[in-house]
Design a protein around this motif. Structure first.
Motif, PDB file in Angstrom:
ATOM      1  N   SER A 150       0.856  -1.177   0.000  1.00  0.00           N
ATOM      2  CA  SER A 150       0.000   0.000   0.000  1.00  0.00           C
ATOM      3  C   SER A 150       0.897   1.233   0.000  1.00  0.00           C
ATOM      4  O   SER A 150       2.134   1.121   0.031  1.00  0.00           O
ATOM      5  CB  SER A 150      -0.931   0.006   1.218  1.00  0.00           C
ATOM      6  N   SER A 164      -5.488   0.885   7.251  1.00  0.00           N
ATOM      7  CA  SER A 164      -5.109   1.809   6.185  1.00  0.00           C
ATOM      8  C   SER A 164      -6.357   2.288   5.469  1.00  0.00           C
ATOM      9  O   SER A 164      -7.303   1.516   5.247  1.00  0.00           O
ATOM     10  CB  SER A 164      -4.164   1.120   5.194  1.00  0.00           C
ATOM     11  N   LYS A 166      -5.914   3.767   2.485  1.00  0.00           N
ATOM     12  CA  LYS A 166      -5.443   3.828   1.111  1.00  0.00           C
ATOM     13  C   LYS A 166      -5.697   2.489   0.411  1.00  0.00           C
ATOM     14  O   LYS A 166      -6.041   1.487   1.040  1.00  0.00           O
ATOM     15  CB  LYS A 166      -3.947   4.154   1.078  1.00  0.00           C
ATOM     16  N   SER A 168      -5.180  -0.962  -0.879  1.00  0.00           N
ATOM     17  CA  SER A 168      -4.363  -2.026  -0.306  1.00  0.00           C
ATOM     18  C   SER A 168      -4.448  -3.271  -1.173  1.00  0.00           C
ATOM     19  O   SER A 168      -5.496  -3.582  -1.750  1.00  0.00           O
ATOM     20  CB  SER A 168      -4.814  -2.357   1.123  1.00  0.00           C
ATOM     21  N   GLN A 178      -7.937  -6.969  -3.087  1.00  0.00           N
ATOM     22  CA  GLN A 178      -7.623  -5.549  -3.201  1.00  0.00           C
ATOM     23  C   GLN A 178      -8.805  -4.759  -2.675  1.00  0.00           C
ATOM     24  O   GLN A 178      -9.955  -5.186  -2.791  1.00  0.00           O
ATOM     25  CB  GLN A 178      -7.345  -5.152  -4.653  1.00  0.00           C
TER      26      GLN A 178
END
Length: 235
Positions: A150, A164, A166, A168, A178
């Protein structure tokens, strides 16, 4: 010839000549002017200072270059930190370690075989909060062979979890996923990914199929009433 030279000497050295006014009085006034300026300069000293370039709390207490150190856990060497630069700043709130040029954290067993690693372009570790913030080209590999990538991830050591916001990418021996949000335990054995997409094995979907089948069987197990057809009663 000799008289002419003496006359010239008399003219140059005569007390009332113009040459004495030009070269004799001028140095005197220069000396007086310099003395006067020096007098006022000494009586009115002016300190020339400049403001601080950086705030005090932004200056690191310790900066180390070319870091390659081992960390023990319960008396056993288990971790290794490799970093080009390591800044320790305890003045800011919260206090933190800064790895502005990248971090490589490695975990190995008693025989120094690599079991897992974490790396990123930039890393912050908040010592009081026990929170890692990894930024840029984050790569993680766990003991179980799970690989994660990531652009940003947080590692909360107090809650023993990773998360996270974002994009990944997670790869396990059984599946590949994903998503735009990721949350997991420290070992990445129990994780959650939202807005996910990826490939799965058929065995991964058995639980979902079993749940839906069980619900259908429950509905089928209820007794059903036979349909009745209208009929005319006998007279």
């Amino acid at each position: 010839m000799t008289e002419h030279n003496n006359q010239i000497n008399i003219v140059v050295n005569s007390p009332g000549s113009t040459s004495e006014s030009a070269f004799g009085i001028f140095p005197f006034w220069c000396v007086m002017l310099i003395f006067t300026l020096s007098f006022f300069a000494c009586n009115n000293p002016k300190e020339h200072t400049a403001p601080a370039i950086y705030a005090r709390d932004s200056v690191a207490m310790m900066t180390s270059y070319g870091v390659n150190t081992l960390i023990s856990d319960s008396g056993v060497m288990k971790y290794r930190i490799v970093a080009e630069r390591w800044d320790v700043n305890e003045n800011v709130n919260p206090a933190r370690w800064i790895f502005p040029r990248g971090l490589f954290l490695e975990q190995f067993d008693e025989k120094f075989h690599v079991e897992a690693y974490i790396q990123s372009d930039t890393a912050y570790y908040y010592t009081v909060l026990k929170l890692w913030h990894l930024i840029g080209n984050v790569r993680i590999r766990t003991v179980d062979g799970v690989r994660y990538s990531s652009e940003e991830i947080y590692w909360d050591q107090q809650r023993h979890e990773l998360y996270s916001n974002k994009f990944s990418h997670l790869i396990t021996p059984q599946r590949e996923m994903q998503g735009s949000y990721f949350r997991s335990d420290e070992n990445m054995r129990h994780y959650f990914i939202s807005n996910s997409k990826g490939s799965f094995e058929k065995s991964d979907m058995i639980k979902e199929d079993t749940t839906s089948t069980a619900a259908e069987n429950t509905a089928d197990s209820q007794p059903k009433r036979n349909p009745t057809s209208p009929h005319r009663s006998g007279q």
